[in-house]
Design an enzyme around this catalytic site. Sequence first.
Site, short mmCIF file in Angstrom:
data_model
loop_
_atom_site.label_atom_id
_atom_site.label_comp_id
_atom_site.label_asym_id
_atom_site.label_seq_id
_atom_site.Cartn_x
_atom_site.Cartn_y
_atom_site.Cartn_z
N ASP A 31 -22.22 31.63 14.85
CA ASP A 31 -22.78 33.13 14.69
C ASP A 31 -23.61 33.05 15.96
O ASP A 31 -24.32 32.34 16.38
CB ASP A 31 -23.31 33.23 13.57
N ILE A 32 -23.51 34.18 16.71
CA ILE A 32 -24.37 34.43 17.79
C ILE A 32 -26.02 34.45 17.69
O ILE A 32 -26.88 34.09 18.73
CB ILE A 32 -23.71 35.57 18.98
N GLU A 97 -21.84 44.11 9.18
CA GLU A 97 -21.87 44.87 10.64
C GLU A 97 -20.51 44.72 11.10
O GLU A 97 -20.20 45.94 11.81
CB GLU A 97 -22.93 44.23 11.67
N VAL A 98 -19.82 43.92 10.93
CA VAL A 98 -18.38 43.78 11.58
C VAL A 98 -17.41 43.82 10.16
O VAL A 98 -17.56 43.02 9.38
CB VAL A 98 -18.12 42.48 12.12
N HIS A 102 -15.42 38.07 6.80
CA HIS A 102 -15.91 36.68 7.15
C HIS A 102 -16.81 36.24 6.33
O HIS A 102 -17.61 36.97 5.48
CB HIS A 102 -16.48 37.02 8.56
N HIS A 104 -19.84 33.86 5.88
CA HIS A 104 -20.93 33.07 6.49
C HIS A 104 -20.94 31.95 5.73
O HIS A 104 -21.29 31.56 4.55
CB HIS A 104 -22.28 34.02 6.32
#
Length: 112
Positions: A31-32, A97-98, A102, A104
């Site tokens: 994760d960025i 948000e995306v 996904h 985490h």
Amino acid sequence: MSEQTLFHKIRDKKIPATIVYEDDEVLAFKDIHPKAHTHLLFIAKKDSDFVASIDDLTEATAHVPGLLIRKAQSFAKAHSITGYQLKFHVGKDGGQEVFYLHLHFLSEQKIG
Ligand code: 5GP
């Protein structure tokens, strides 16, 4: 064809990400904006496994969360991570948000 999200572009290597695991079924990358020492995102790669959110699961995609969890578990074992958290954000009101499903993976332990 559904809209191409940021994670489609990461999956297709059109934008860079730090990939920590990949096989025929899943991709895992850092994760960025990490919220733990190790903060990874697991996504399913196949177009047939694409689902935007847990909220959009159907019979055809009901296996995908289990696939991501199983791969995260294997990844943790392979890297001797003994404690971690797995999270799905569901919907904008759930912090998503995306809109490419996904998982985490968060741990205060380092990837060994
Ligand atoms: P969500 O809130 O949708 O469950 O999680 C999306 C995650 O994607 C966030 O934790 C965010 O930090 C991460 N993210 C957003 N943009 C990028 C990017 O360009 N690259 C990577 N590797 N992660 C990103």
